[in-house]
Write a protein that holds these residues in place. Structure first.
Motif, PDB file in Angstrom:
ATOM      1  N   ILE A   1       6.225  12.533 -83.302  1.00 56.62           N
ATOM      2  CA  ILE A   1       6.785  11.802 -84.436  1.00 56.62           C
ATOM      3  C   ILE A   1       7.000  10.358 -83.999  1.00 56.62           C
ATOM      4  CG2 ILE A   1       7.925  13.835 -85.430  1.00 56.62           C
ATOM      5  CD1 ILE A   1      10.574  12.628 -84.287  1.00 56.62           C
ATOM      6  N   PRO A   2       7.065   9.438 -84.949  1.00 54.34           N
ATOM      7  CA  PRO A   2       7.333   8.050 -84.570  1.00 54.34           C
ATOM      8  C   PRO A   2       8.777   7.889 -84.099  1.00 54.34           C
ATOM      9  CG  PRO A   2       7.170   8.257 -86.961  1.00 54.34           C
ATOM     10  CD  PRO A   2       6.818   9.591 -86.388  1.00 54.34           C
ATOM     11  N   SER A   3       8.977   7.090 -83.073  1.00 52.75           N
ATOM     12  CA  SER A   3      10.334   6.889 -82.547  1.00 52.75           C
ATOM     13  C   SER A   3      11.234   6.224 -83.577  1.00 52.75           C
ATOM     14  CB  SER A   3      10.297   6.066 -81.262  1.00 52.75           C
ATOM     15  OG  SER A   3       9.689   4.821 -81.494  1.00 52.75           O
ATOM     16  N   THR A   4      10.656   5.520 -84.520  1.00 53.31           N
ATOM     17  CA  THR A   4      11.446   4.862 -85.569  1.00 53.31           C
ATOM     18  C   THR A   4      12.086   5.867 -86.519  1.00 53.31           C
ATOM     19  OG1 THR A   4       9.434   4.599 -86.875  1.00 53.31           O
ATOM     20  CG2 THR A   4      10.122   2.712 -85.521  1.00 53.31           C
ATOM     21  N   ALA A   5      11.704   7.142 -86.416  1.00 50.43           N
ATOM     22  CA  ALA A   5      12.292   8.175 -87.273  1.00 50.43           C
ATOM     23  C   ALA A   5      13.648   8.646 -86.748  1.00 50.43           C
ATOM     24  CB  ALA A   5      11.342   9.367 -87.393  1.00 50.43           C
ATOM     25  N   ILE A   6      14.004   8.218 -85.533  1.00 47.61           N
ATOM     26  CA  ILE A   6      15.268   8.632 -84.924  1.00 47.61           C
ATOM     27  C   ILE A   6      16.222   7.453 -84.826  1.00 47.61           C
ATOM     28  CG2 ILE A   6      16.373   9.544 -82.848  1.00 47.61           C
ATOM     29  CD1 ILE A   6      14.723  11.634 -84.320  1.00 47.61           C
ATOM     30  N   GLU A   7      17.431   7.695 -85.245  1.00 50.61           N
ATOM     31  CA  GLU A   7      18.509   6.708 -85.154  1.00 50.61           C
ATOM     32  C   GLU A   7      19.606   7.329 -84.304  1.00 50.61           C
ATOM     33  OE1 GLU A   7      21.807   4.984 -88.279  1.00 50.61           O
ATOM     34  OE2 GLU A   7      19.805   5.456 -89.033  1.00 50.61           O
ATOM     35  N   LEU A   8      20.023   6.644 -83.263  1.00 42.43           N
ATOM     36  CA  LEU A   8      21.101   7.157 -82.420  1.00 42.43           C
ATOM     37  C   LEU A   8      22.411   6.532 -82.851  1.00 42.43           C
ATOM     38  CD1 LEU A   8      19.521   7.042 -78.853  1.00 42.43           C
ATOM     39  CD2 LEU A   8      19.585   8.954 -80.467  1.00 42.43           C
TER      40      LEU A   8
END
Length: 176
Positions: free
Chosen positions: A112-119
Motif C-alpha cells: 500500500i502507499p505509505s501516504t495511506a498511513i497517518e501516525l
C-alpha cells in the motif's frame, strides 16, 4: 494480553472522518479493542497502560499497523480508497530507533502507499530528548507517512515548538 496477541483476541475498528462541507468520508482512525473469550469488548483505557508497562505495547502496535495495512490493501483491491487511516503510536514505540524500518517493512509487505498511513502521536510524547524526537519524526516523514499531534494543549508544547516539528495535522484537545 499475551494470549490475546497470540490468539486473535484483538480487533481493529474504524471510526470514519467525515467532511462537514460535503459529507464525504475523508479518512478514518483505527481503534483497538480487546475481545475477551466471553465476547465482551474491553476498551483501551483498561489495557493500554498494562501493555506499556509490560513491553507488550510494541508487538501490539506492530499487530495493529499490520492489520490496518492488510485491511487497507483489501479495500484498495475492491476499489475502495480512503485518503488515510490514523494509527496511534505509543511512547515506548516512539523510543524504538527501529520504528521507521519496522513501519516501512509492514507497509511494503502490504503493498500500500505509505501516504495511506497517518501516525498519531500525543503531545506529551514529544517532551524530552528533542533531538532524538525530531530525528525520528523526520525519518517517519521521509517514508511518506503523515504525522499528527494528538491531544495538543494538554502538555507543555508551544506553538513555536510545533513549527519545528514535521507534522501534517494538529488535533487540539477538547479541554484546550
Amino acid at each position: 494480553l499475551r494470549h490475546a496477541l497470540g490468539e486473535g483476541g484483538f480487533e481493529v475498528f474504524y471510526q470514519p472522518l467525515v467532511s462537514l462541507g460535503n459529507g464525504q468520508i475523508i479518512g478514518s482512525e483505527a481503534l483497538l479493542r480487546l475481545r475477551r473469550p466471553d465476547g465482551v469488548l474491553v476498551m483501551p483505557d483498561q489495557f493500554i497502560q498494562i501493555a506499556e508497562e509490560t513491553g507488550l505495547i510494541e508487538p501490539i502496535g506492530r499487530w495493529v499497523l499490520s492489520q490496518v495495512c492488510t485491511d487497507l490493501q483489501g479495500w484498495l483491491n475492491r476499489g475502495l480508497a480512503l485518503p488515510s487511516v490514523a494509527v496511534n503510536v505509543s511512547a515506548r514505540q516512539l523510543r524504538n530507533r527501529n520504528l521507521p524500518k519496522q513501519i516501512e517493512e509492514i507497509i511494503s509487505r502490504a503493498q500500500i502507499p505509505s501516504t495511506a498511513i497517518e501516525l498519531e502521536i500525543t503531545e506529551s510524547m514529544l517532551v524530552g530528548d528533542e533531538d532524538s524526537v525530531f530525528e525520528l519524526l523526520g525519518e517517519l516523514r521521509e517514508i511518506g507517512l503523515m504525522l499528527t499531534i494528538d491531544d495538543f494543549g494538554t502538555g507543555y508544547s508551544s506553538l513555536s515548538y510545533l513549527r519545528r516539528l514535521p507534522v501534517s495535522k494538529l488535533k487540539i484537545d477538547r479541554s484546550f
